[in-house]
Motif scaffolding. Structure first.
Motif, mmCIF file in Angstrom:
data_model
loop_
_atom_site.group_PDB
_atom_site.id
_atom_site.type_symbol
_atom_site.label_atom_id
_atom_site.label_comp_id
_atom_site.label_asym_id
_atom_site.label_seq_id
_atom_site.Cartn_x
_atom_site.Cartn_y
_atom_site.Cartn_z
ATOM 1 N N MET A 93 -1.919 -10.467 -8.031
ATOM 2 C CA MET A 93 -1.445 -11.411 -7.294
ATOM 3 C C MET A 93 -1.814 -11.434 -6.001
ATOM 4 O O MET A 93 -1.288 -12.446 -5.853
ATOM 5 N N ILE A 94 -2.996 -10.521 -5.974
ATOM 6 C CA ILE A 94 -2.814 -11.312 -4.020
ATOM 7 C C ILE A 94 -4.029 -12.622 -4.106
ATOM 8 O O ILE A 94 -4.845 -12.037 -4.539
ATOM 9 N N ALA A 114 1.081 -1.408 -0.362
ATOM 10 C CA ALA A 114 -0.083 0.122 -0.339
ATOM 11 C C ALA A 114 1.150 0.991 -0.618
ATOM 12 O O ALA A 114 0.223 2.215 0.243
ATOM 13 N N GLU A 115 1.753 1.124 0.388
ATOM 14 C CA GLU A 115 2.649 2.152 -0.289
ATOM 15 C C GLU A 115 3.485 2.768 -1.102
ATOM 16 O O GLU A 115 4.451 2.089 -1.994
ATOM 17 N N ILE A 116 2.536 2.596 -2.277
ATOM 18 C CA ILE A 116 2.592 3.364 -3.315
ATOM 19 C C ILE A 116 3.427 4.232 -3.540
ATOM 20 O O ILE A 116 3.990 4.387 -5.235
ATOM 21 N N ASN A 117 3.591 5.312 -3.187
ATOM 22 C CA ASN A 117 4.849 6.175 -3.251
ATOM 23 C C ASN A 117 6.089 5.808 -3.642
ATOM 24 O O ASN A 117 7.005 6.096 -4.339
ATOM 25 N N ALA A 165 -7.710 -0.675 -2.052
ATOM 26 C CA ALA A 165 -8.258 0.727 -2.570
ATOM 27 C C ALA A 165 -6.814 1.047 -3.782
ATOM 28 O O ALA A 165 -7.858 1.393 -4.300
ATOM 29 N N VAL A 166 -6.040 1.079 -2.743
ATOM 30 C CA VAL A 166 -5.083 2.115 -3.596
ATOM 31 C C VAL A 166 -4.078 1.538 -4.250
ATOM 32 O O VAL A 166 -3.939 2.151 -4.964
ATOM 33 N N ILE A 167 -3.960 -0.524 -4.525
ATOM 34 C CA ILE A 167 -3.223 -0.548 -5.465
ATOM 35 C C ILE A 167 -3.613 -0.535 -6.824
ATOM 36 O O ILE A 167 -4.870 -0.442 -6.609
ATOM 37 N N ASP A 168 -3.231 -0.948 -8.265
ATOM 38 C CA ASP A 168 -3.295 -0.607 -9.513
ATOM 39 C C ASP A 168 -4.466 -2.307 -9.459
ATOM 40 O O ASP A 168 -4.047 -3.092 -8.176
ATOM 41 N N GLU A 169 -4.617 -2.430 -10.337
ATOM 42 C CA GLU A 169 -5.316 -4.003 -10.711
ATOM 43 C C GLU A 169 -4.419 -4.679 -10.575
ATOM 44 O O GLU A 169 -4.591 -5.911 -10.393
#
Length: 485
Positions: free
Chosen positions: A188-189, A137-140, A179-183
């Motif tokens: 992968m999850i 979730a640390e998309i930065n 919600a925050v990671i891309d599709e």
């Protein structure tokens, strides 16, 4: 069967322990298992059989698999030595220093080597269990990532997301990650685990189903609070926040928490001793005058930590303790601090410098770029001892004529003061030896229990594996692992 990766909704959600427990659970089913962590950041490390170093957690996970630790299990290790710089270890060897300015570019360039290590492990076993770092979730930090989804997608490894219910907000943590990671990352999850649950799991049933509805991921179990995890070696700094449970009649061993403290898991075996109270002294607090023994721990930045020790006034506490006849033991960096002088003329730890030590041992240390990594065995304090060396620098002087240990290869380690109350050693892991613990504790008037630390760890791993087998869908995990590329 392939591979499986555990990632977390955040740091300290229990990934390391769960990976270790799953490794043991799978190994107990007769599978050949290997642990893997693409990138770790820790100053607690272990020496491997192939002469390198990896994170302590991966060494423990190797034990869970009943195999020897190897550098391929943790190909990239970052060891923080200042607020914005870390020593870079690649495949067990020092490759330089990374700062915040070049961190992203440098780590992305390491992906090929990470994948090579992973593929070598894949060729040795039925199953690789991979541990992520931090959170996807640390998309930065996603660009150039090699620790979480960057690795999972490159290697084609299915992911299980771990949420920590003990810290609260676990529904938002798991659903928020979705919600925050891309599709492509989300795909992968395959499922999620809820970790560190206390109480009746039935009370969380509605929340569990809501996570499944909101994410589309399969729930794989609610893991109870694993009490046996407290018996495992410490990797993260969370252990430093623990307070001892004082009992009448116990003697205190005090250890100051230095800013760049390293390999503090060296002290873990002492916690097995019923007559001992381990006190980790935080900044802002004096070293208790009632301590029978002060241990100066390892350090990733010895000169900087020595300056911090003086800022806290701990040098005054140590000198007063010494004048009262109290015992002091320095390990690795702590041993270097006990000498007359530490010189870093080449700037190994930072800017070139030379500083006075505490002067309690008649030795001096010269830091050097060559890092010594080796397993050793010998005799110390009249007892057999095994351990490992992991340090940059050499210590010499008249004090070494009274060595702490005489090693089987004919060399000596460390120094002991003429009065026998100050000792220094480069050996990590020495307290795992029950005989060595007995000899040390006898010097402060105690009789050691003699419990087998390694056997205690092995039993703890079996206990955790049993809990996971009861509360997690192990068969579903193996089915997911079979889908690995």
């Amino acid at each position: 069967m392939g591979a499986l990766m555990l990632q977390g909704t955040g740091s300290d959600v229990g990934k390391s322990v769960l990976v270790a427990g799953l490794c043991r659970a799978f190994a107990n089913r007769g599978l050949a298992v290997r642990p893997f962590k693409p990138q770790n950041m820790s100053n607690n490390a272990a020496v491997t059989a192939d002469g390198g170093e990896i994170g302590r957690a991966q060494a423990l996970q190797a034990i869970a698999c009943r195999v020897e630790p190897h550098t391929d299990m943790n190909p990239v290790l970052l060891k923080p030595q200042a607020d914005r710089t870390s020593q870079l270890i690649v495949r067990g060897k020092v490759r330089g220093t990374l700062g915040s300015g070049n961190f992203r570019e440098a780590r992305g360039a390491l992906l090929a080597e990470v994948l090579e290590s992973y593929e070598r492990l894949r060729g040795q076993c039925d199953l690789v269990v991979v541990e992520g770092a931090g959170s996807p979730a640390e998309i930065n930090l996603r660009a150039g990532d090699i620790a979480n989804m960057g690795f999972a997608r490159a290697a084609g490894v299915p992911v299980i997301l771990v949420g920590d219910i003990d810290r609260g907000g676990v529904i938002a943590s798991v659903a928020g990650t979705r919600a925050v990671i891309d599709e492509a990352d989300s795909a992968m999850i395959r499922g999620f685990l809820i970790n560190k649950f206390r109480g009746d799991p039935a009370l969380f049933e509605d929340g569990y189903r809501e996570i499944e509805r909101r994410t589309g991921w399969q729930g794989l179990g609610v893991i109870p609070w694993l009490a046996a995890a407290a018996r495992l070696p410490s990797e993260d700094g969370v252990i430093l926040e623990r307070r001892a449970d004082p009992r009448e009649g116990r003697k205190m061993i005090a250890c100051p928490i230095l800013p760049r403290i390293a390999n503090f898991d060296d002290l873990d075996p002492l916690r097995l001793e019923s007559a001992v109270e381990i006190v980790m002294v935080p900044p802002g607090q004096p070293i208790p005058a009632e301590a029978a023994l002060i241990i100066l721990p390892g350090s990733k930045a010895t000169i900087a930590d020595l300056a911090a020790l003086r800022r806290e006034g701990w040098d005054i506490d140590i000198q007063a303790h010494h004048r009262r006849g109290g015992m002091v033991l320095g390990l690795c960096g702590g041993y270097q601090m006990l000498g007359h002088r530490i010189a870093d003329s080449l700037g190994i730890e930072g800017a070139p410098a030379a500083v006075d030590g505490l002067g309690l041992l008649d030795v001096e240390t010269l830091l050097s770029p060559a890092k010594i990594l080796r397993h050793v065995a010998g005799e110390a304090l009249g007892s057999r001892v095994e351990g490992y060396e992991m340090h940059m620098g050499e210590t010499a002087g008249p004090g070494t004529g009274r060595p702490f240990a005489r090693l089987d290869d004919g060399t000596d380690d460390g120094a002991i003061s003429p009065q026998g109350t100050v000792m220094g050693s480069y050996l990590h892991g020495l307290f795992a030896s029950p005989d060595l613990r007995r000899s040390l504790l006898a010097r402060i008037g105690l009789v050691g229990d003699g419990r087998d630390y390694r056997a205690d760890i092995d039993a703890a791993l079996d206990d955790i594996a049993a809990e996971l087998s009861e509360h997690a869908d192990i068969d579903a995990m193996l089915a997911f692992a079979a889908d690995a590329a």
